[in-house]
Design an enzyme around this catalytic site. Structure first.
Site, PDB file in Angstrom:
ATOM      1  N   PHE A 138       0.820  -1.218   0.000  1.00 30.21           N
ATOM      2  CA  PHE A 138       0.000   0.000   0.000  1.00 30.21           C
ATOM      3  C   PHE A 138       0.851   1.263   0.000  1.00 30.21           C
ATOM      4  O   PHE A 138       0.362   2.340  -0.338  1.00 30.21           O
ATOM      5  CB  PHE A 138      -0.968   0.004   1.190  1.00 30.21           C
ATOM      6  CG  PHE A 138      -0.409   0.551   2.469  1.00 30.21           C
ATOM      7  CD1 PHE A 138       0.287  -0.253   3.347  1.00 30.21           C
ATOM      8  CD2 PHE A 138      -0.571   1.894   2.788  1.00 30.21           C
ATOM      9  CE1 PHE A 138       0.808   0.258   4.532  1.00 30.21           C
ATOM     10  CE2 PHE A 138      -0.061   2.415   3.969  1.00 30.21           C
ATOM     11  CZ  PHE A 138       0.638   1.595   4.842  1.00 30.21           C
ATOM     12  N   LYS A 139       2.122   1.143   0.351  1.00 30.74           N
ATOM     13  CA  LYS A 139       2.998   2.316   0.374  1.00 30.74           C
ATOM     14  C   LYS A 139       3.035   3.027  -0.986  1.00 30.74           C
ATOM     15  O   LYS A 139       3.253   4.233  -1.048  1.00 30.74           O
ATOM     16  CB  LYS A 139       4.423   1.918   0.751  1.00 30.74           C
ATOM     17  CG  LYS A 139       4.569   1.125   2.047  1.00 30.74           C
ATOM     18  CD  LYS A 139       4.242   1.957   3.273  1.00 30.74           C
ATOM     19  CE  LYS A 139       4.788   1.390   4.566  1.00 30.74           C
ATOM     20  NZ  LYS A 139       4.189   0.146   5.039  1.00 30.74           N
ATOM     21  N   ASP A 140       2.827   2.261  -2.065  1.00 32.54           N
ATOM     22  CA  ASP A 140       2.845   2.882  -3.396  1.00 32.54           C
ATOM     23  C   ASP A 140       1.767   3.956  -3.550  1.00 32.54           C
ATOM     24  O   ASP A 140       1.952   4.910  -4.296  1.00 32.54           O
ATOM     25  CB  ASP A 140       2.600   1.828  -4.485  1.00 32.54           C
ATOM     26  CG  ASP A 140       3.782   0.880  -4.676  1.00 32.54           C
ATOM     27  OD1 ASP A 140       4.932   1.336  -4.619  1.00 32.54           O
ATOM     28  OD2 ASP A 140       3.538  -0.323  -4.898  1.00 32.54           O
TER      29      ASP A 140
END
Ligand SMILES: *Cc1c(COP(=O)(O)O)cnc(C)c1O
Length: 462
Positions: free
Chosen positions: A111-113
């Site tokens: 999810f960091k993207d």
């Protein structure tokens, strides 16, 4: 919009400045001076918007004068155009009340993207305005590193030094960082835990010898722009499930408290959220803090969900500041006490103000059972972090008709050994990560020693 520090004495900044800044100069974290509000009618009018357009609407009040609405929308289209699913963050139903919000369709499978693809573009945009350079120094328990490196590799005005705890990230995670050979990317494996790496990064930000020579930037969730980008998917999910006319609960696999803090902000902005469930693994400082008011750090225990193997959750300070009366002087004193003793008690006001939150601690068996349940009952293969969130979601006793959305924070292939151990299924690596295991790696190994890390950065920063 102006940004103020949680510790009260750093200068206030605008959005462009806060994006390029790391920690505030008083050691605090930047937060918006006030929360923008959306009325029910404004929220209802967001239904059905494409993700990039929703993102621009939700973020515009935070960006203020730093970007025009058109430019913000263009950047969102560019950032979210790189996602492998056209819904960007698709929502899947598991049973009558349980849902999964898949946040892992970006280039590095976590999810960091969602935040870092945008942050890379924001850096470029703001640096170009004064032709300056930025030296990013970050610490990663695995996923931030690869997402940040993907977002800035090859850009000429940015250089990145990424510290990870040696041997404590998965093979896929390590290779996603170390096989990026662009000259502006520097991977450092340190002998120590993620908390040790994070503490070194905080010292770099406060070290005048470094900051006197380089403008140091942050990609960890101490960077406000990251949290801002994460608010959007709370809106996206809730709108699909009937907001603003229906309340929704979220269960969030939590480490540094960034992701779930974005949920708190969404609620502050007017999104009707029934409950925010903080799911932790056995590294349960947040569970103890939210259930008993006891925020005291122990030792980190490595688990199959390494991105949650954290004792000190930086963003918890933002919550305590916001719900405890927004008193920077008191917050600074409380946090300095914590930094001295690694323990503090929440105040009555902080405990009462955190009433939207609840917490669940999951051990290795709970995690494995949740992975098997998802597989057998809903036909979904999920990763260990998501499994902890799902375990916590399934403990909630909510009124009928209140859906619970678990944030699916990583693609199962990123942790395929753990998934295979629990379920017997070995997830395939999506083709977009390609020949990861055939590529050359580049990294340096350093001892868990601040001076060694600092010397390496000073020697190699352009
Ligand atoms: C970073 C991460 C988390 C924890 O998110 P925080 O914002 O640090 O609480 C959970 N799961 C995965 C897969 C992550 O990469």
């Amino acid at each position: 919009m102006r940004y103020i520090s949680t510790r009260g004495t750093a200068p206030t900044l605008d959005f462009a400045e806060v994006t390029l800044a790391g920690l505030a100069s008083d050691g605090g974290l930047y937060v918006p001076e006030h929360w923008p509000q959306f009325s029910s009618a404004e929220i209802a009018a967001m239904r059905g918007l494409p993700y990039a357009e929703l993102a621009a609407r939700v973020m515009q009040p935070f960006v203020g004068e730093s970007l025009t609405p058109d430019r913000l929308r263009e950047l969102c289209e560019q950032a979210y155009g790189r996602f492998a699913h056209c819904a960007v963050t698709p929502l899947k139903q598991l049973d009558e009340s349980q849902w999964l919000l898949e946040l892992f369709h970006g280039p590095t499978l976590a999810f960091k993207d969602v935040a870092l693809q945008l942050l890379g573009l924001l850096f470029e945009e703001f640096l170009a305005r004064d032709e300056s350079r930025l030296t990013i120094v970050g610490a990663t328990s695995g996923d931030t590193g690869s997402a940040a490196i993907d977002a800035v590799a090859g850009r000429d005005n940015v250089e990145i030094f990424m510290l990870h705890p040696s041997g404590r990230v998965s093979d896929v995670q390590r290779r996603q960082m170390t096989t990026v050979l662009a000259p502006n990317v520097h991977n450092i494996a340190i002998d120590g835990s993620f908390d040790d790496a994070q503490a070194m990064v905080k010292r770099i930000f406060a070290d005048a010898e470094v900051t006197g020579r380089h403008r140091i930037g942050a990609v960890n969730s101490i960077n406000w722009a990251r949290l801002m980008a994460q608010i959007v998917y709370y809106f996206a999910a809730a709108l699909q499930l009937g907001a603003p006319d229906r309340k929704v609960a979220f269960s969030v696999p939590t480490g540094n408290f960034g992701d779930v803090f974005a949920g708190h902000v969404a609620a502050r902005m007017g999104l009707p959220i029934e409950r925010l469930v903080v799911a932790t693994n056995v590294n349960d400082i947040l569970h103890r803090a939210l259930s008993e008011g006891d925020y005291s750090a122990g030792e980190v225990t490595p688990t199959a969900a390494p991105s949650m193997d954290i004792q000190v959750s930086s963003n918890f300070e933002r919550l305590l500041f916001d719900v405890g009366g927004r008193d920077g002087m008191a917050m600074g004193e409380q946090m300095r006490g914590f930094e001295g003793s690694r323990a503090m008690l929440l105040t009555e006001a902080q405990r009462a103000g955190a009433g939207l939150f609840t917490s669940v601690r999951a051990d290795a068996d709970d995690m494995a059972r949740a992975m098997r349940w998802a597989c057998e009952e809903a036909g979904e293969v999920i990763d260990p972090h998501t499994a902890i969130g799902l375990h916590a979601a399934r403990q909630q006793d909510l009124a009928p008709g209140v859906p619970v959305v678990t944030l699916a924070t990583a693609h199962p292939a990123k942790f395929r050994d753990a998934v295979e151990r629990a379920t017997g299924m070995r997830p395939y690596l999506p083709t977009r990560v390609g020949d990861l295991f055939a590529r050359e790696e580049r990294l340096v190994e350093l001892p868990g020693d601040y001076d060694a890390v600092k010397a390496h950065i000073l020697e190699h920063a352009a």
